[in-house]
Design an enzyme around this catalytic site. Structure first.
Site, PDB file in Angstrom:
ATOM      1  N   ASP A  28      -3.979   8.752  -0.909  1.00 41.03           N
ATOM      2  CA  ASP A  28      -5.257   8.052  -0.999  1.00 41.03           C
ATOM      3  C   ASP A  28      -5.807   8.345  -2.386  1.00 41.03           C
ATOM      4  O   ASP A  28      -6.052   9.508  -2.733  1.00 41.03           O
ATOM      5  CB  ASP A  28      -6.212   8.553   0.085  1.00 41.03           C
ATOM      6  CG  ASP A  28      -7.210   7.496   0.500  1.00 41.03           C
ATOM      7  OD1 ASP A  28      -7.150   6.376  -0.048  1.00 41.03           O
ATOM      8  OD2 ASP A  28      -8.041   7.787   1.380  1.00 41.03           O
ATOM      9  N   ARG A  47       0.862  -1.182   0.000  1.00 38.87           N
ATOM     10  CA  ARG A  47       0.000   0.000   0.000  1.00 38.87           C
ATOM     11  C   ARG A  47       0.894   1.225   0.000  1.00 38.87           C
ATOM     12  O   ARG A  47       1.743   1.395   0.889  1.00 38.87           O
ATOM     13  CB  ARG A  47      -0.897  -0.005   1.240  1.00 38.87           C
ATOM     14  CG  ARG A  47      -1.701   1.293   1.489  1.00 38.87           C
ATOM     15  CD  ARG A  47      -2.732   1.528   0.402  1.00 38.87           C
ATOM     16  NE  ARG A  47      -3.784   2.443   0.801  1.00 38.87           N
ATOM     17  CZ  ARG A  47      -3.683   3.779   0.754  1.00 38.87           C
ATOM     18  NH1 ARG A  47      -2.567   4.351   0.342  1.00 38.87           N
ATOM     19  NH2 ARG A  47      -4.715   4.523   1.127  1.00 38.87           N
ATOM     20  N   GLU A 101     -11.488   5.650  -5.469  1.00 41.45           N
ATOM     21  CA  GLU A 101     -11.846   4.243  -5.347  1.00 41.45           C
ATOM     22  C   GLU A 101     -12.526   3.715  -6.600  1.00 41.45           C
ATOM     23  O   GLU A 101     -13.451   4.335  -7.136  1.00 41.45           O
ATOM     24  CB  GLU A 101     -12.785   4.053  -4.148  1.00 41.45           C
ATOM     25  CG  GLU A 101     -12.168   4.413  -2.808  1.00 41.45           C
ATOM     26  CD  GLU A 101     -11.115   3.423  -2.374  1.00 41.45           C
ATOM     27  OE1 GLU A 101     -11.328   2.205  -2.556  1.00 41.45           O
ATOM     28  OE2 GLU A 101     -10.084   3.864  -1.851  1.00 41.45           O
ATOM     29  N   ARG A 114      -1.343  -5.647   4.398  1.00 44.25           N
ATOM     30  CA  ARG A 114      -0.533  -5.015   3.364  1.00 44.25           C
ATOM     31  C   ARG A 114       0.668  -4.337   4.024  1.00 44.25           C
ATOM     32  O   ARG A 114       0.622  -3.961   5.189  1.00 44.25           O
ATOM     33  CB  ARG A 114      -1.348  -3.984   2.576  1.00 44.25           C
ATOM     34  CG  ARG A 114      -2.577  -4.549   1.891  1.00 44.25           C
ATOM     35  CD  ARG A 114      -3.395  -3.461   1.212  1.00 44.25           C
ATOM     36  NE  ARG A 114      -3.861  -2.456   2.157  1.00 44.25           N
ATOM     37  CZ  ARG A 114      -4.700  -1.471   1.850  1.00 44.25           C
ATOM     38  NH1 ARG A 114      -5.166  -1.366   0.615  1.00 44.25           N
ATOM     39  NH2 ARG A 114      -5.071  -0.603   2.752  1.00 44.25           N
TER      40      ARG A 114
END
Length: 284
Positions: free
Chosen positions: A136, A131, A139, A179
């Site tokens: 971020d 990750r 999505e 992750r």
């Protein structure tokens, strides 16, 4: 106990000497143990032992392949990095890494049995799920949730940027999804690029915002500055329709950070769950 074929030196003269039994201690004492204590024997033996131990230590520290996150020792986090090849890209902020310690010098990519398969699937069980730290990304559609704007663009860019390439991941911690959270670097045109920072510059991700668990290494200020520049320059998810598009009736996309999107999805799902529970109660 005596050896039956040993000669006996006590036989009278003129007669064939009789064989004298010899004890096993006589045979043991006959060995020249001084030979094993000579410097020409001791020094090479010591050097060979030390060299073997040193090579084993180097192998364990730098050349032993780590097949999955479960094989990373806790003390390695925040102190070590992993070098490997990207075999697949999941969402726009995570991917699968096949650890290749030593790189080409250790035979990866050209020696028999040391080739890495690159595919668009899950990447297999012998890879490490990484990750990207500090960012971020929008999505993609998952678990019945709709796709977020610019998710496909971010995913396509990350795939073209790192898939099949060798990267170095400076690992910070293991997250709740098993992750490895890591700051990732890749070489492009002989220059080493911070993958997360490049996504922020292009408006394809936001700075990761959470009450806990945020990881930036030493780059938080640089990441926040890159996001602010992307907003000012109106690139990526921060873009606005041009004059012609506005005249044709196109409206600006609703801006929603990945963090806000996730929170909204959770609230909707919780609301649906409560609604179902209420209906069941009324039916009774």
């Amino acid at each position: 106990m005596r050896w039956p074929w040993a000669a006996d030196s006590s036989s009278p003269s003129g007669e064939e000497p009789k064989r004298r039994p010899v004890s096993w201690t006589d045979t043991l004492n006959a060995t020249d143990w001084a030979h094993y204590t000579e410097p020409r024997t001791v020094i090479p033996s010591v050097l060979l032992t030390l060299t073997t131990l040193a090579l084993l230590r180097v192998y364990k520290a730098h050349l032993r392949r780590i097949p999955s996150v479960d094989h990373i020792k806790p003390e390695k986090f925040r102190t070590s990095s992993l070098f490997g090849k990207v075999t697949s890209v999941g969402d726009a902020d995570n991917f699968r890494l096949f650890h290749t310690p030593g790189g080409r010098l250790a035979g990866w990519g050209w020696m028999p049995g040391r080739r890495v398969e690159v595919k668009k699937g899950s990447g297999g069980m012998k890879t490490i799920h990484v990750r990207i730290a500090g960012i971020d990304a929008p999505e993609l559609a998952h678990f019945g949730r709709p796709e977020q704007p610019y998710a496909k663009e971010a995913h396509a860019w990350l795939t073209s940027y790192i898939l099949g390439r060798r990267v170095r991941a400076y690992i910070h911690r293991r997250d709740q999804y098993d992750r490895v959270v890591a700051t990732v670097f890749v070489r492009r045109w002989l220059l080493r690029r911070d993958v997360g920072l490049e996504m922020l510059k292009r408006g394809l991700a936001t700075v990761y915002e959470a009450k806990s668990g945020s990881e930036f290494g030493a780059f938080e200020r640089k990441y926040r500055d890159a996001e602010e520049r992307a907003k000012r320059n109106k690139v990526g998810m921060w873009a606005e329709p041009g004059l012609l598009a506005r005249l044709m009736g196109e409206k600006p996309r609703e801006r929603e950070s990945p963090r806000e999107y996730k929170r909204r999805m959770v609230e909707l799902e919780e609301g649906k769950g409560k609604g179902k529970g209420k209906k069941v109660g009324d039916s009774r």
